[in-house]
Each structure stands twice: as structure tokens, then as C-alpha cells.
Write a protein that holds these residues in place. Sequence first.
Motif, PDB file in Angstrom:
ATOM      1  N   GLU A   1      -4.885   2.259  -1.827  1.00 31.24           N
ATOM      2  CA  GLU A   1      -4.502   1.481  -3.012  1.00 31.24           C
ATOM      3  C   GLU A   1      -5.481   0.347  -3.250  1.00 31.24           C
ATOM      4  OE1 GLU A   1      -0.474   0.300  -2.353  1.00 31.24           O
ATOM      5  OE2 GLU A   1       0.222   2.387  -2.378  1.00 31.24           O
TER       6      GLU A   1
ATOM      7  N   ALA B   1      -8.071   1.244  -5.300  1.00 29.32           N
ATOM      8  CA  ALA B   1      -7.581   1.652  -6.611  1.00 29.32           C
ATOM      9  C   ALA B   1      -7.653   3.168  -6.788  1.00 29.32           C
ATOM     10  CB  ALA B   1      -8.358   0.950  -7.728  1.00 29.32           C
ATOM     11  N   ALA B   2      -7.290   3.888  -5.717  1.00 26.96           N
ATOM     12  CA  ALA B   2      -7.286   5.343  -5.812  1.00 26.96           C
ATOM     13  C   ALA B   2      -6.147   5.793  -6.719  1.00 26.96           C
ATOM     14  CB  ALA B   2      -7.119   5.966  -4.425  1.00 26.96           C
ATOM     15  N   HIS B   3      -6.275   6.967  -7.295  1.00 26.92           N
ATOM     16  CA  HIS B   3      -5.252   7.503  -8.170  1.00 26.92           C
ATOM     17  C   HIS B   3      -3.983   7.784  -7.365  1.00 26.92           C
ATOM     18  CE1 HIS B   3      -3.323  10.326 -11.002  1.00 26.92           C
ATOM     19  NE2 HIS B   3      -3.941   9.567 -11.909  1.00 26.92           N
ATOM     20  N   ALA B   4      -2.821   7.488  -7.961  1.00 23.33           N
ATOM     21  CA  ALA B   4      -1.556   7.577  -7.228  1.00 23.33           C
ATOM     22  C   ALA B   4      -1.318   8.982  -6.651  1.00 23.33           C
ATOM     23  CB  ALA B   4      -0.407   7.167  -8.132  1.00 23.33           C
ATOM     24  N   ASP B   5      -1.620  10.020  -7.441  1.00 22.73           N
ATOM     25  CA  ASP B   5      -1.381  11.388  -6.971  1.00 22.73           C
ATOM     26  C   ASP B   5      -2.234  11.715  -5.757  1.00 22.73           C
ATOM     27  OD1 ASP B   5       0.383  11.697  -8.929  1.00 22.73           O
ATOM     28  OD2 ASP B   5      -0.860  12.961 -10.236  1.00 22.73           O
ATOM     29  N   SER B   6      -3.534  11.397  -5.873  1.00 21.06           N
ATOM     30  CA  SER B   6      -4.429  11.730  -4.775  1.00 21.06           C
ATOM     31  C   SER B   6      -4.087  10.897  -3.547  1.00 21.06           C
ATOM     32  CB  SER B   6      -5.885  11.518  -5.187  1.00 21.06           C
ATOM     33  OG  SER B   6      -6.116  10.164  -5.462  1.00 21.06           O
ATOM     34  N   THR B   7      -3.581   9.664  -3.786  1.00 23.48           N
ATOM     35  CA  THR B   7      -3.151   8.831  -2.660  1.00 23.48           C
ATOM     36  C   THR B   7      -2.027   9.520  -1.902  1.00 23.48           C
ATOM     37  OG1 THR B   7      -3.739   6.809  -3.807  1.00 23.48           O
ATOM     38  CG2 THR B   7      -2.194   6.595  -1.992  1.00 23.48           C
TER      39      THR B   7
END
Lengths: 349, 550
Positions: free
Chosen positions: A104, A107-113
Motif C-alpha cells: 500500500e 500505492a499498489a492497486h488494491a486487487d493486485s495487493t
Amino acid sequence: MTSKELLHVAGLCAGYGDNQVVSDIDLEVNAGEIVAILGPSGCGKSTLLRSLVGLHQPSSGTVHLGGQDITNMAVHQRRLGLMSQSGHLFPHLTVAQNVAFGLEMQAAHADSTADRVSRLLDLVSLNDFGPRTIDTLSGGQAQRVALARTLAPGPNLVLLDEPLSGLDRALRDELAHEMIGSLRHEGIAAIMVTHDPDEAFTVADRVAIMNDGRLVSIASPDVLRSNPGTSFVARFLGLDAVVEVDFDHGSAMLAGQPLPIGLGDDGRQPVLVPTKAVEVSFDATSGGCPGTVLRSRFLGDRYQVAVRLGSSPGTTQVETLFAAVDKPLQPGQRVTVTVDASLVLGLNG
Amino acid sequence: MAESTNAAGSYVTSTPMTRRGSSQRTTALLGVVPAVFIGAFLLLPLAVIFRETLTLSRSSITTLTGPSVRSVVWFTTWQAAVSTALTLIIGLPIAWALARFRFRGRQLVRAAVTVPFVLPTVVVASAFTRIGSLEIGTSVWAILWAHVFFNVAVVVRSLSGYWARLDPAIEEQARVLGASQVNVFRRITLPRLQPVLLSAAAIVFLFTFSSFGVVLLLGGGRRATIETEVWRYATQRTEFEVAAVLALLQLLVVGVMLWVAGRAGHKQRHVDGVTVDHAVAPESWRHRTQLGACLALALVVIGVPLVSLVGRSLRSGNAWSAANYLRLFDDPGPSSPLADPIWQIVANSVWFAVLASVLAAGTGLLAAMVLHRVRGRLAVLLDGLVLLPLGASAVMLGLGLLLTFDTDPFDWRASWFLIPVAHALVGFPFVVRSVLPMLRNIEPGLREAAAILGASPRQVWRSVDEPIVRRAFGVGAGFAFAVSVGEFGATSFLARPQRLTMPTAIFRLLGRPGAVTYGQAMALSVVLMLVTATAILLIERGRGGAVGDF
């Protein structure tokens, strides 16, 4: 192993106020390589790690990562991993939130996280632990979560500060194995700080011995074991006996045997007497030197006995040697000791 | 036979089975005095206030639903919210500096920040009538600043201790994982502090919502809180019904806030059990600057008003002099609002405080012994009852006593002894809360060992409990003394002009315009501050390390 240099530390010094704790560290770590830094507690290992990761400002020297000078870079921009003995999991977040934290922050994408978190929890065999709170975890589980959290943002290099020393022996061996497996699987280089020679020798490609703020030797485990070089290293590794003998014109006696010429300079010098060079028997006529058993220690398949040499002609001091035997001996038992002098190694200081 | 420790780890009194009946009798006997005291002077007055609200006249209902009461409720809530926010904003950096840095004088700063909290409200209000040459006495900022001054100790003390125990390695770990300093504070530090922050905020809101002395003295008659309105309706307009309803409303809000604080406080124990101080010496320039800025903030918020108060007490006309202090010994002139010379009033206050602390200490000790012996639901009930005098505001106590003891055969309104009784009620929880934790902390094995060696229950008390409890008892009694000397809320209902206390005299002096009375008020405020400070200092010396809850 690739030979691409990942981390380059040159002339690093660090301390607190006037008290210099780490001196003149030169160290290279290649991509994917695992280096153990082994030393007694208080030798400056943790300060060295803190200086590398940016939590402690070094007083001089440089740190390069992937060719870039990161000596003065802010901690959060270095993209290194750090995992310590107590794990330091965020107590107010769940397991999954802990693992996701670093992602996070990038700022990674929520889905890929979410994807990566569940993959990493798989990797450390905690598939269903995502929603759990931290205080429900056992010590071993907490360290697994800490490892997953460290690996999640995909650092090139992780620093492991005695990551397993809070755990009991069996769990430690198992986790050390898993941890190194995960690092190799992800192709991540690591510097692991430890005071446990077994741990260092099990996991590392190279082992650096640290004493009093300095790296005193760096070598692969095999080389280090067969030739420790200095009496400090030999004593610290604790595998074999270090004995001081008196050299006179290059020759010396140990347990009634002449040592090979040229192991040490004249005067009192330490030598390493490997366990495999020592034999004990109850046969007083075998021509060895008389000795007394001090203690026996069970090593899994054999016993290590410490034997104190009685004074005999040619031996000017009383010394303790280690030998491996099949069954334990009673303290105080009288034995005869023979040493294969050709296996004795000379040591510096 | 003797029980030791139950599953939850709390201590269970060791009592041989055969003696259970006699032990219960002892407990009941010990409980008689505190029960009569609390029943007659706290529960009965509260019941009387409640009864008053059951039979409202039409005109009272009109008053209560009118715009004036509505605006008072609004102002009370507004100023409490703003005061709480300001206190948090100012307290947070001070708490941070005290938690994160180890420096010479750290304990001193921690103690200094606490000074305002133990000051009588009237002294605080006097200090804020003017700051230097700044006339802020009539602005709302005077009230807000006084509230911050008063309550910053709550935030700093609870937060800094907790914060120092939080391992900074957790924050460092977040930094390594890529969080900037702002993100670390927002995502890690703040959530970890949340239980303490919430509980401190609830307590500050509670104190400022029920603020009486500060608002009465600095509100200039125009600004009023529910508390000051209770006082005005009861003593100025004698509309007791309205006062009673407002008092109940107040109690309701206080109850909710105490519940919030209690819940948050309960939660924080689970977050962190370690007691390591993680503070470091400020090594870099950056750290020194940060520390300096935070200490300067504390100095301005707390130091300036106090220095200014002392300064003004030493000004007469336009010159420095001790005239204000010398006038404390004069007979009151025709223009004075006081009936007695001021030294007489100081003597009244000290006499009342001695009586109140003896009464509070005696009943408090007995109550603590009872609480220590009872278990289960009754214990929870009694625990709450003991804290009730703190929850029910001083104004409420004053109103209750006023309403209860004004009819035959208990028409004691004209007599002075209701004042030390009211003060003892306020001091009572301090004594119990000092002694009880000490009783509970005594190793059960100690008592058992003494009993096995042949000590009777009385001898066990004498040889094991008493030496340990004596210190805590002194601390509690000292607090009761300090509380009594500065008590203003309840006293303002009960004090006759012929027998004033220091705080009520200061209030009267400030109410009368004129340089002479103003100077006297300042001088008397300083005297009151010194008496309180001396009491607190003696407590601190006597306590020798942390004792009980205070």
C-alpha cells in the motif's frame, strides 16, 4: 549464483556519540546471495544493519545499492527489507493488513495487493490466517507473517536481524529452512545477523565474522570451518579446541607429540586442535598423554568429551582438548589422549 | 483451605471456611461508617435533586424549553469540544517530546505540566483575567486557554507514559516498508495511541463540559455553562426545579463520557503490557530543535499565565510592592466585599481542609477495606459508588446538600460544617483509589505466611497490611486536603459571607471592581496556589514512587 554486485559498503563507521560501535566495514553482497554476519552479542551487528537500512546515520563511509549511492537516502525510499527477532508486527492490524502494508505504501492497486498478500501467505504456509489478529499468533506464526510482510514489496535485499533467535530449537531449524527457501524462491539477497554459528553455517553462502565493530574474516562456510585463521574465530565457532603452546625455533610439543615445524612464530601461540585429530582410550600403554575427563556433551549421534591433559614430559601447560566418542564418559575418569599432530592448524593471535 | 489466586489473577482474600460468617460480620461492621456517610451526604441529596425534577411547574418548563437554556447547552457543548480539541493539539507534541527524548529535567517538566491540574480553578481563573497587559478576561479565548492550561496535564501525563512504552521499532519497521513520516504517524502511531487519546479526550471533555469556576469568573456574566446556570438558578433566582433538571442533564452527559473513557481505558491495557521506556537522548540538531520547540510550547501555555499572576500580585498602582500581601492582614474596609480580614479566611480554609481530610481519610480507609473484602457483583457496584462523587460534579453536590438540609429537623444551611462534609465527599474517592490498589497488590503469600506463623487476623493487618497501606493512606489524605483547600463548586452553594473559604473570597473580591480588591484577589490567589503546591509537594515526597492510581 550470479556475480552481479548488488550491495557495496565501503569504509562504513557508525556509533552513538563518541562511542564508535561499527568501524571500517567493507562488504559486498551479490544479487541473490545470502551472507551471514556472525558475532557475539554487542559486537555491533545490529548497528551495522540499522546503518544499512537508514535507521542510523553512519558517521562515515558509503553504501551503494544496485550502483546507486543510498548513504543519505530517506529510510522509506531505500526499498530494503528488515526483519528482526521480535517481528514487530503492527499490533492494531490483521495478518493480511500487515502483509499488505508495504504494498500500500507503494500505492499498489488494491486487487493486485490482495493477490500478492494471499500468494505470500501461501508461501509461508499461513493460507487462512489473513483475517486473524496479531495477538492470536504463536511465536513461529508471527515470524512467518513478518517474513511475508518483508517479502511483499519485493525488495532486492532483506536484512535479517537474528530473525529466529526467539524461537525454540526445533522450530528454529524448520523456519530457517523455510525462510531460506522463500528467499531463494524469490531470488532475494539477504544479510542475516546472528550469534549462532550453526544457523550461519546452515543458511549462508558466505559467513562474515564480526568482532568489536569490525569484520575480521569473510569466507564460505567450508573454508571458514576448515581454516578459521584466528583464535577469535576458532573460539567463537566453538567446534574445536584452541590451545596455546610454546614454540621454540619453530617446533613445539602437544600431548607428548611434536607439532609440524612452522605452525607458529616463537613464543606462546594458539593452535587449533580439530576434534577429529584427538583420540581417547583407556589403554595406558598406547603411548599417549594421560588426561582427565571434564564433561561429556551429547551431540545427537556421538558424545563430545572435554579432556584435561595431565602434565607430561614436554607439555609445559595444562590444556583442554575435545574428542568425539561413542558413549559418554564420567567426569574424573582417567584416560589416555593421542593427537594426530598433522591435523593441527596454526592460528593468528 | 485458604484461597489464593483465581483464574483471572485477581487476589482473593484468604479466609478459612469456618470463619466465613464472622468475616462477613467484620466486613459489614467496617462498612457502617462509609455507608452512612455516602448515604446521607451523597445518595440522599442526589435523590432530593431527582425528586425536585418530578414535579415541574409550568413556568419551570417554559424556562427549560426557552432559548436561553438552549443557548447555554449549545455554548457548554461548543466550548467543551473546542477546548478538548485545543488541549489535544497542544498536548500531543509535548507528550511526544517527553515520551521520545531522555533529557535532563524530563521528570521536572513532567511535574511542571501537572502543576496547573492541581491548582484550584479559582486561581486558574484569576491568572487568566489578564495576561501581562493583555485584557483577555472578557473574551472567549480566556476561557479556552484556561481550559487548555488546566487540562493539558491530562493529555500529557496519560499519553507520554503510554507513548514511551510503545516500541519505536514498530514505527521504524513501517519506515523500512516504505511509509513516509506522515504516513507512519497516520497509519501506525495514531491508531496505536487511539485508546489513550480517546480516553484522555473524554476526560478533558468531561472536565470542560462541567467547568464551573473558570466560566463563572471569566464568562463575564454573559457566557454560561450548564454548571454555572445550576448555580445561578439555585442561589440567585431560587428556581430550584430548573437547577435540578439542568443538574440531571449534566449528570447524564458526564455518565456517557465516563463510559467512553472507561471503555477506551479498558482497551488500552490489551494493546501493550510492556513497561520499557524507549526514550533516547536527543543527539542530532533536528532532535534538539524539535525538543526545544515542544518545551517552549509548554512554557508559553503553562508558564506565562502563572508568571503573570505572580507578577500582578506584586503590582500596586504602577509600582512593584508587597502592598497586596500586607492588605491580607487589614480589617476589611467599608468597600470590601468581605466580612472578615483575609488571614481569618485563610485560617477557615485550612481548618476546613484539616477536618475534610480527616473525614475523607477515615471513611475512605474503611471503604477501601470493605471493597478489598467483597467480591462479585457487589464489588462492581461499590466500586462505581466510590467514584460517584467525582462523576457527580461539585455543583451537583452543593445543590443536593443545599436542598436536602434546609428543612427541619436538618436545617443546617446556616451552619458551617456542611462545607468540610462536602469537601470530604470530593476527597473520598482519592483516598479509596490510593489505598485500594495497595491493598490489592499485597502478595497473598505474605498474609498467609503471617497467619501460618500464628498471627491473628488483627495481627496480620498490623504486621502486613498496615505498613504498606500507611503510605498510600497519607497520599490519599494529602490529596483530600489539597482538594478541600481549592474546592469552589460545592462551597459556593454552602459558604455564608461570615465564613468564607479562600476560593469563595477570591470570587467575591474579583466580583467587586476596584484596583485594591483586584490586587487582594491576586495576592490571595498566590497564597492559595502556595498552600496547594505545598500539600502536593509533601504528597510527592511521601509517596516515594508510584502509589495507587494517582
